[in-house]
Write an enzyme that holds these catalytic residues in place. Structure first.
Site, PDB file in Angstrom:
ATOM      1  N   GLN A  12       0.829  -1.209   0.000  1.00 32.59           N
ATOM      2  CA  GLN A  12       0.000   0.000   0.000  1.00 32.59           C
ATOM      3  C   GLN A  12       0.863   1.258   0.000  1.00 32.59           C
ATOM      4  OE1 GLN A  12      -3.075   1.029  -0.379  1.00 32.59           O
ATOM      5  NE2 GLN A  12      -2.510   3.118   0.132  1.00 32.59           N
ATOM      6  N   GLU A  13       1.905   1.249   0.793  1.00 29.99           N
ATOM      7  CA  GLU A  13       2.740   2.440   0.933  1.00 29.99           C
ATOM      8  C   GLU A  13       3.564   2.735  -0.314  1.00 29.99           C
ATOM      9  OE1 GLU A  13       2.812   4.774   3.150  1.00 29.99           O
ATOM     10  OE2 GLU A  13       1.505   3.859   4.638  1.00 29.99           O
ATOM     11  N   SER A  14       4.182   1.708  -0.896  1.00 27.61           N
ATOM     12  CA  SER A  14       5.170   1.970  -1.954  1.00 27.61           C
ATOM     13  C   SER A  14       5.093   1.027  -3.146  1.00 27.61           C
ATOM     14  CB  SER A  14       6.571   1.841  -1.360  1.00 27.61           C
ATOM     15  OG  SER A  14       6.813   0.481  -1.000  1.00 27.61           O
TER      16      SER A  14
END
Length: 162
Positions: A12-14
């Site tokens: 989700q983040e990267s």
């Protein structure tokens, strides 16, 4: 923190890009801010091993700082929301939930309350003010979806014959 949860969080983040950089200055596979990284002893946010370790410890801290009475999985969902939007905004939303007769320990209720942090009728009366409160709701849902995909892939993998 469970490996599948951390994998979903990192995706989700990267999108698992250890060199990821956002326009706001968060960096690395776990998209840590400079201040958060420093507080966790992460010297290089672009190093996947140290960033994942730091992100895991940060999520564990968000989880631990919630009331012990909070049931799972709601506690984990609120910890993820805190990772995304910040602890202060989650605390604001929990207080607002109580004021609105909602259950601050229920993710189902908090999914309705968090977006009110972007509503002019509500955020001026909160300690930490405006926040894009709809973002952590979508954020948590995407992580849950990614976690489902990761778990399905793990279940599909053939067991090694020993």
């Amino acid at each position: 923190m469970p490996a599948d949860l951390l994998a979903a969080l990192a995706y989700q983040e990267s999108h698992w890009d250890p060199q990821a950089v956002s326009p706001t200055g968060v960096r690395g596979i776990m998209m840590l801010t400079q201040n958060t990284a420093e507080s966790l002893g992460v010297n290089n946010r672009l190093n996947p091993a140290t960033a994942i370790d730091g992100g895991a410890r940060y999520l564990a801290d968000r989880h631990q700082r919630l009331p012990d009475t909070l049931p799972e999985p709601d506690r984990t969902y609120l910890a993820l929301a805190s990772y995304n939007i910040g602890r202060g905004h989650v605390l604001d939303a929990r207080k607002l939930a109580r004021e609105l007769g909602k259950d601050p320990d229920s993710w189902e209720d908090m999914k309705e309350v968090l977006p009110l942090k972007a509503d002019k009728r509500y955020y001026p009366q909160t300690r930490y003010g405006y926040a894009r409160g709809y973002e952590p709701v979508h954020y948590v849902q995407r992580i849950r979806n990614y976690q489902d995909v990761i778990n399905a892939a793990i279940e599909w993998l053939p067991l090694e014959n020993n």
